[in-house]
Design an enzyme around this catalytic site. Structure first.
Site, PDB file in Angstrom:
ATOM      1  N   GLU A 112       3.414   7.161   8.827  1.00  0.00           N
ATOM      2  CA  GLU A 112       3.474   6.100   9.825  1.00  0.00           C
ATOM      3  C   GLU A 112       4.904   5.871  10.281  1.00  0.00           C
ATOM      4  O   GLU A 112       5.861   6.079   9.521  1.00  0.00           O
ATOM      5  CB  GLU A 112       2.954   4.775   9.246  1.00  0.00           C
ATOM      6  CG  GLU A 112       1.521   4.785   8.790  1.00  0.00           C
ATOM      7  CD  GLU A 112       1.101   3.475   8.145  1.00  0.00           C
ATOM      8  OE1 GLU A 112      -0.097   3.318   7.872  1.00  0.00           O
ATOM      9  OE2 GLU A 112       1.977   2.608   7.897  1.00  0.00           O
TER      10      GLU A 112
ATOM     11  N   HIS B 244       0.270   5.786   0.918  1.00  0.00           N
ATOM     12  CA  HIS B 244      -0.604   6.803   1.489  1.00  0.00           C
ATOM     13  C   HIS B 244      -0.389   8.142   0.786  1.00  0.00           C
ATOM     14  O   HIS B 244       0.741   8.477   0.410  1.00  0.00           O
ATOM     15  CB  HIS B 244      -0.327   6.977   2.989  1.00  0.00           C
ATOM     16  CG  HIS B 244      -0.395   5.692   3.753  1.00  0.00           C
ATOM     17  ND1 HIS B 244      -1.522   4.905   3.774  1.00  0.00           N
ATOM     18  CD2 HIS B 244       0.527   5.052   4.518  1.00  0.00           C
ATOM     19  CE1 HIS B 244      -1.287   3.839   4.525  1.00  0.00           C
ATOM     20  NE2 HIS B 244      -0.057   3.897   4.979  1.00  0.00           N
TER      21      HIS B 244
ATOM     22  N   HIS C 174       4.830   0.254   0.599  1.00  0.00           N
ATOM     23  CA  HIS C 174       5.339  -0.529   1.704  1.00  0.00           C
ATOM     24  C   HIS C 174       4.372  -1.643   2.052  1.00  0.00           C
ATOM     25  O   HIS C 174       3.202  -1.626   1.676  1.00  0.00           O
ATOM     26  CB  HIS C 174       5.577   0.349   2.932  1.00  0.00           C
ATOM     27  CG  HIS C 174       4.326   1.005   3.456  1.00  0.00           C
ATOM     28  ND1 HIS C 174       3.837   2.184   2.925  1.00  0.00           N
ATOM     29  CD2 HIS C 174       3.449   0.648   4.428  1.00  0.00           C
ATOM     30  CE1 HIS C 174       2.732   2.524   3.567  1.00  0.00           C
ATOM     31  NE2 HIS C 174       2.464   1.601   4.483  1.00  0.00           N
TER      32      HIS C 174
ATOM     33  N   ARG D  49      -4.147   0.765  -2.283  1.00  0.00           N
ATOM     34  CA  ARG D  49      -3.495  -0.546  -2.298  1.00  0.00           C
ATOM     35  C   ARG D  49      -2.878  -0.829  -3.661  1.00  0.00           C
ATOM     36  O   ARG D  49      -3.434  -0.480  -4.691  1.00  0.00           O
ATOM     37  CB  ARG D  49      -4.507  -1.626  -1.910  1.00  0.00           C
ATOM     38  CG  ARG D  49      -4.937  -1.499  -0.450  1.00  0.00           C
ATOM     39  CD  ARG D  49      -6.048  -2.465  -0.068  1.00  0.00           C
ATOM     40  NE  ARG D  49      -6.350  -2.317   1.348  1.00  0.00           N
ATOM     41  CZ  ARG D  49      -7.174  -1.404   1.853  1.00  0.00           C
ATOM     42  NH1 ARG D  49      -7.808  -0.570   1.033  1.00  0.00           N
ATOM     43  NH2 ARG D  49      -7.385  -1.322   3.155  1.00  0.00           N
TER      44      ARG D  49
ATOM     45  N   GLN E 224       0.810  -1.210   0.000  1.00  0.00           N
ATOM     46  CA  GLN E 224       0.000   0.000   0.000  1.00  0.00           C
ATOM     47  C   GLN E 224       0.845   1.262   0.000  1.00  0.00           C
ATOM     48  O   GLN E 224       2.059   1.226   0.195  1.00  0.00           O
ATOM     49  CB  GLN E 224      -0.927  -0.002   1.211  1.00  0.00           C
ATOM     50  CG  GLN E 224      -0.202  -0.093   2.548  1.00  0.00           C
ATOM     51  CD  GLN E 224      -1.176  -0.319   3.697  1.00  0.00           C
ATOM     52  OE1 GLN E 224      -1.423   0.584   4.487  1.00  0.00           O
ATOM     53  NE2 GLN E 224      -1.734  -1.530   3.783  1.00  0.00           N
TER      54      GLN E 224
END
Length: 401
Positions: free
Chosen positions: A133, A98, A262, A281, A96
């Site tokens: 993240e 972001h 990642h 995704r 995925q």
């Protein structure tokens, strides 16, 4: 300070044993993937200030400046801007990426205008926020992070000896970096399903055989063979081969910024992220893959995975990241050492991952404190001064504001 009661999420990829071992509970036989600590509406933590358990989200909504501090409210609005997790991967998560904040704002507004239901399976943007993240390993932790250099990706693919992969190898060797990565990823994810499934199957067999033989790519081949076992025929297996395979040792971390493809493969870690649900995704999933939208978000930049190690700042081991919504640090406390004072103008969540840690009011030694065992956590409102002591490891999540 408030002890948190937290929810464990039973996603299918979760480990059946890692969280129970940390928490000292009996495994149920079902996967236990994530334990959430924070005020995310999907599973907010609960606290009890004497009138019974109540959602931390409700407590913050009722008095945001008192709980979060004026600085955090001014910077991020009247909500806790981060979510802390324990993450236990027993099998690989989806590959995925972001969006950055501007992409999230634009994509969310577009889907709202078009009337795409927020819970629709094909919806890409659940909110208008970015989702950087940070994952810190508590056990050896395998993952994929960022693109390999095209030459290294070509070596990896060529070494498999699968004729179907030769066109990708040629592109990676002959085309400038950004164009090469974009062209190969696009080709893999856009290919006709039957044809690409056969290529994935042949690639998986070769990877499994080469992993058993050893050699410079053995660990990576073994990881990709595992992916193919869990996701047979999925084009994400080939997309994953463009990425760096990394094995974190306990205490090491990865920061996953916007546009960086990642996946987490296995292991137990502490994860901290901005409060968002935006995920696009790339594969390794039965869920929706929107290739055109994905290609707008992915950053086609090669480089190392960028393993982070904490930097000591007066006894606090800090994981430096380039964003303000969260800051993660670690304390390794020794018995008999002087209590470590801890104060912040912003909210904090404290998580024990080993041993026991005592939290005391730094201004009132007679006040009752909290003792945290592994897997237990506490919320500390902005402005509250506490002192840490004990014989254990404590992670601290807070805000840079």
């Amino acid at each position: 300070m408030d002890r948190l009661a937290n929810t464990v999420r039973p996603y299918a990829w979760g480990s059946t044993t890692a969280l129970p071992e940390l928490l000292g509970t009996t495994p149920t036989g079902e996967p236990q993937a994530e334990m959430w600590m924070g005020a995310h509406p999907g599973a907010p933590s609960r606290i009890d200030r004497g009138a019974g358990p109540v959602s931390l989200a409700e407590v913050i909504d009722a008095a945001p400046e008192a709980e979060l501090g004026a600085d955090a409210v001014r910077a991020f609005g009247p909500r806790l801007p981060f979510l802390l997790k324990l993450l236990a991967a027993g099998s690989p998560l989806s590959l995925q990426v972001h969006p950055d904040r501007a992409q999230a704002e634009e994509g969310f507004a577009d889907e709202e205008r078009r009337g795409v239901p927020i819970d629709a399976g094909h919806r890409n943007y659940k909110d208008a926020n970015h989702k950087p993240e940070l994952i810190v390993a508590l056990t050896p932790f395998d993952g994929l992070c960022g693109f390999r250099h095209p030459d290294r990706a070509a070596d990896l693919l060529e070494g498999l000896g699968v004729d179907d992969l030769k066109p990708y190898v040629d592109i990676l060797r002959a085309t400038p970096e950004e164009d090469a990565l974009r062209e190969v990823l696009t080709a893999v994810l856009s290919a006709e399903h039957h044809a690409i499934a056969g290529t994935v199957e042949r690639t998986a067999v070769a990877a499994d055989q080469l992993a058993a033989k050893g050699g410079p790519h053995a660990d990576a081949y073994a990881a990709y063979a595992v992916l193919a076992h869990h996701y047979p025929g999925d084009p994400g297996v080939l997309a994953a081969m463009l990425l760096n395979h990394v094995r974190l040792q306990p205490g090491e971390a990865l920061f996953l910024g916007a546009g960086i493809p990642h996946a987490y493969l296995s292991g137990l870690g502490v994860e901290l992220m901005a409060n968002s649900d935006n995920v696009l995704r790339c594969g390794l999933t039965p869920k929706h893959v929107d290739v055109p939208e994905l290609l707008k978000v992915v950053r086609f930049e090669a480089g190392d995975a960028g393993v982070l190690r904490p930097e000591d700042v007066d006894g606090e081991e800090v994981y430096e990241t380039p964003i303000d919504e969260f800051r993660l640090s670690r304390f390794v406390l020794a018995p008999g050492a002087a209590p470590h004072p801890l104060a912040s103008r912003t909210p904090q969540i404290l998580l024990c991952t080993a041993g026991t840690v005592q939290l005391r009011d730094a201004d009132d030694e007679s006040a009752a404190g909290l003792t945290l065992a592994p897997g237990e956590s506490a919320f500390v409102p902005a402005g509250e001064r506490i002192a840490l002591s004990g014989d254990g490891t404590l992670f601290r999540a807070t805000v840079v504001a």
